[in-house]
Design a protein around this motif. Sequence first.
Motif, PDB file in Angstrom:
ATOM      1  N   PRO A  53       0.811  -1.213   0.000  1.00  7.45           N
ATOM      2  CA  PRO A  53       0.000   0.000   0.000  1.00  7.45           C
ATOM      3  C   PRO A  53       0.845   1.265   0.000  1.00  7.45           C
ATOM      4  CG  PRO A  53      -0.054  -1.051   2.158  1.00  7.45           C
ATOM      5  CD  PRO A  53       0.632  -1.999   1.229  1.00  7.45           C
ATOM      6  N   GLN A  54       2.142   1.121   0.257  1.00  5.84           N
ATOM      7  CA  GLN A  54       3.025   2.287   0.283  1.00  5.84           C
ATOM      8  C   GLN A  54       3.753   2.488  -1.035  1.00  5.84           C
ATOM      9  OE1 GLN A  54       2.716   4.090   2.798  1.00  5.84           O
ATOM     10  NE2 GLN A  54       4.418   5.527   2.919  1.00  5.84           N
ATOM     11  N   ALA A  55       3.579   1.584  -1.992  1.00  2.11           N
ATOM     12  CA  ALA A  55       4.338   1.668  -3.239  1.00  2.11           C
ATOM     13  C   ALA A  55       4.088   2.977  -3.976  1.00  2.11           C
ATOM     14  CB  ALA A  55       3.991   0.477  -4.136  1.00  2.11           C
ATOM     15  N   GLY A  56       2.860   3.458  -3.965  1.00  2.00           N
ATOM     16  CA  GLY A  56       2.557   4.702  -4.660  1.00  2.00           C
ATOM     17  C   GLY A  56       3.291   5.889  -4.085  1.00  2.00           C
ATOM     18  N   SER A  57       3.529   5.852  -2.778  1.00  2.00           N
ATOM     19  CA  SER A  57       4.231   6.960  -2.135  1.00  2.00           C
ATOM     20  C   SER A  57       5.685   7.047  -2.594  1.00  2.00           C
ATOM     21  CB  SER A  57       4.193   6.808  -0.609  1.00  2.00           C
ATOM     22  OG  SER A  57       2.872   6.823  -0.138  1.00  2.00           O
ATOM     23  N   ALA A  69      -4.480   1.802  -6.981  1.00  2.00           N
ATOM     24  CA  ALA A  69      -5.717   1.034  -7.018  1.00  2.00           C
ATOM     25  C   ALA A  69      -5.418  -0.453  -7.012  1.00  2.00           C
ATOM     26  CB  ALA A  69      -6.526   1.393  -8.264  1.00  2.00           C
ATOM     27  N   GLY A  70      -6.104  -1.177  -6.126  1.00  5.23           N
ATOM     28  CA  GLY A  70      -5.952  -2.615  -6.076  1.00  5.23           C
ATOM     29  C   GLY A  70      -4.725  -3.108  -5.346  1.00  5.23           C
ATOM     30  N   ARG A  71      -3.996  -2.210  -4.677  1.00  6.76           N
ATOM     31  CA  ARG A  71      -2.842  -2.682  -3.929  1.00  6.76           C
ATOM     32  C   ARG A  71      -2.811  -2.108  -2.517  1.00  6.76           C
ATOM     33  NH1 ARG A  71       2.043   0.042  -7.477  1.00  6.76           N
ATOM     34  NH2 ARG A  71       1.847   2.198  -6.785  1.00  6.76           N
ATOM     35  N   GLY A  72      -3.990  -1.802  -1.996  1.00  8.20           N
ATOM     36  CA  GLY A  72      -4.068  -1.479  -0.577  1.00  8.20           C
ATOM     37  C   GLY A  72      -4.473  -0.061  -0.270  1.00  8.20           C
ATOM     38  N   ALA A  73      -3.664   0.919  -0.640  1.00  9.34           N
ATOM     39  CA  ALA A  73      -3.928   2.294  -0.230  1.00  9.34           C
ATOM     40  C   ALA A  73      -5.190   2.848  -0.891  1.00  9.34           C
ATOM     41  CB  ALA A  73      -2.728   3.176  -0.555  1.00  9.34           C
ATOM     42  N   ASN A  74      -5.361   2.613  -2.174  1.00 14.96           N
ATOM     43  CA  ASN A  74      -6.511   3.126  -2.925  1.00 14.96           C
ATOM     44  C   ASN A  74      -7.592   2.051  -2.952  1.00 14.96           C
ATOM     45  OD1 ASN A  74      -8.334   4.164  -4.789  1.00 14.96           O
ATOM     46  ND2 ASN A  74      -6.778   4.765  -6.268  1.00 14.96           N
ATOM     47  N   ARG A  75      -8.366   1.975  -1.861  1.00 13.17           N
ATOM     48  CA  ARG A  75      -9.309   0.867  -1.704  1.00 13.17           C
ATOM     49  C   ARG A  75     -10.564   1.032  -2.539  1.00 13.17           C
ATOM     50  NH1 ARG A  75      -7.797   2.045   3.847  1.00 13.17           N
ATOM     51  NH2 ARG A  75      -6.195   0.579   4.505  1.00 13.17           N
ATOM     52  N   ASN A  76     -10.885   2.262  -2.940  1.00 10.61           N
ATOM     53  CA  ASN A  76     -12.077   2.416  -3.780  1.00 10.61           C
ATOM     54  C   ASN A  76     -11.720   2.472  -5.258  1.00 10.61           C
ATOM     55  OD1 ASN A  76     -10.918   4.976  -3.442  1.00 10.61           O
ATOM     56  ND2 ASN A  76     -12.865   6.043  -3.668  1.00 10.61           N
TER      57      ASN A  76
END
Length: 579
Positions: free
Chosen positions: A126-130, A495-502
Amino acid sequence: MGLGLVLQGHAFAKADPDKVIRIAFEQADNGFDMQRVSSLYSTWMSEAIYETLMIYDYLARPAKLVPQVAEDMPEITNDGRTYTFRIRKGIFFTPDPAFKDQKRELTSTDVAYTLKRIMDPKTLSPQAGSFEGKFVGMEELVKEAKASGKFDYDKPIAGLETPDKYTLRLNLAEPDSTMLHLLANSHSGIVAREVVEANNNDVGRHPVGTGAYMLKEYVPGSRVILVANPDYRGFTWDFKASEPGDERLVKEMKGKQMPQVGRIEVLFIEEDQSRWLAFDSGQIDLAELADHASTKVLDNGKLRPAFVEKGIKISRSLAPAITYTFFNFRDPQVGGFSLEKIALRRALAMSYRVKDEIVQVRYGQAVRAQSIIPPGVYGYDPAYRNSIPYDPDLANKLLDRFGYKKGPDGFRNHPDGKPLVLRIHSAPSTRDKAIMEIWKRSLDAIGVRAEFPVSSFADNLKAAYRCELMMWQLGGVAGIPDGMDFLDSYYGPNAGRGANRNCYQSEAYDEMFRKARILPEGPERLALYQKMVRQLEADTAITLNLWRYRNFLSQGRVLGYKKHPIMYGDWRFLDVEKK
C-alpha cells in the motif's frame, strides 16, 4: 544528543519481565508484514517490533523527526536529491532459524532491500505509490519485474547505493519534502531478506525485527503477546516538555533506561461496552475511551472528579484522522465517471445524516469533517469548507434529474430501469450496526434500497484491497504529518494494492498528485492540495463524514503515557508500577 532518545550504545536493555501492560483494541490486526498490509492495529504492534531509519520525538508537537536506526539526521545534498545516512552499528535482529544460529546485524543493505520490497509488484504494498518514481533507476527495475514476473533484488540501482555496511545513499529523481516522513513510516520497518525468503515472502505471522519488543504469542482475532527483546540496545528517556501537562511525564520518566516494561498483552475486544468495562474494572491498563462511555467519564472534554480520584489519566486530541464511506469506482452500480454515476454518488453523499452519527454514535466526540486533510497535518486549512452539504431535498432532485426514477414500491431504479440496490459493508460491532441504521434512514429519505452485509474487519479489508466492496465506511489515520498521506489514497496506480481501496483513477487527479509530491512546502503546494481535494469532491469519490476526538485513558499505575499524533507502538516509552 539532545533529541530525547539517548541511545545506550552496546549496553543491552534490561526490561523487567514482571512489569506488564495490558491494552485492548477494538479491531484485530491484519498481520505483521508491514510492506504488505495497511492496518492501524498492525501498525500499533509492528512499530514496537520493527525499526525505521527515523522516528518521532515522543513529546515534541508538532511532530518532529529524530534518528533511530540512523546515527543522525541525513546529509542532504544535490539540491535536495541526495540523502546520505550513516547506519548505527551494533543493531541486531532478533534470533531466527533463517540466520542459522548466527547473530545478524542490521546493515545498509537491509534498508535498501526493504525499500525494494515495497516496490516489488508482487508485494502489492500500500506504500508503493508513495515511493513511485522517487529513486533513480527504480522504475526500470519495476518494469523489468512486471515483464519477467520476478523482481531482481540483487541488481544495483543508482537510487539506492550502499557503499559500505553502514552507509546508505538515496538518490532521488526529484526533491521530495515527504521523504524523511516516509522513511519513518511503519511500512518502512526494516526486515531481513533471509527471513522473508525463508517464509516464502510472507512474514505476516512471523515478524523478525530489531525493535524493543518481539512476538511471543499470536492468536489471530483474539490476542497478541509481545515481550521485551533481550538484545535491544535500549535508550535513556530524556524528552522535553512541549505542551501543558508534559511536565508530569518528564517528572515520571526522565533518566530511566528504556524499555522498562517486559511484557505487552494485547486483547481484541470489538464491543465498546465490553472494552470499557474491562478498563473500568482495572483489567486493562490502556484503552481508547469508547464514545458511548464519554458522557459518563468526561465533562466538557475533561475527566470527571470520580475518575480523577481513581488515578485515571487522559490523553485527548482532535485526531489527524477522518472517517468516510468510499464508493468502488469499478463497481457497475456506483462506479465510473459518467454524469449519472457522479450524480448518484453525490446524492448519496448529500443524504447521509452526519449529525445523527455525531450525536447518536459518537456521543458528541466528533465534528463534521470539512476536508480529507484533517487538523494536525501539513496542508490543513481551517477556512476550507466541503462543497457537498447535507441536503436530502437536493439529493432527491438530483436523482430525478438524472433518471433514477422511483418505482411503484417507492424505491429508485437505474436510468435503464434495472433495480438500484446498494451494498454497504460493515463489521459485527454495535457501533457499525448503529451507523448502518443511520445509512438506512438516510437512504429511505431519498428512496434508495440498500443491503448491509456484515463481515469481520479483516475480511472486509482484504476484499477492499481487491476492489470488491461496493461501499464501506472506514477511518483514515495519518501515517505521516502531511496531507499527502491522505491524498495518496486516491492516486490511480495505488488502485488494487491497498492504499486506494475504492479504486479511484482520475488522470486529472494523478497529474496534480505527481506534481505536488515533488514541490517543496509552500503556497504552490498548498494550493495544489486544495485543487486535489476539490477534484475528489467533484467526482464524489467518498462521502466525507467526521473528524474525531480521541480520548486515550491510562490507569494510574501507568507512567509516561501520552498519545502521539503519528507514532504508535508507544509502550517502549512507558513504565508501569507493579501491582
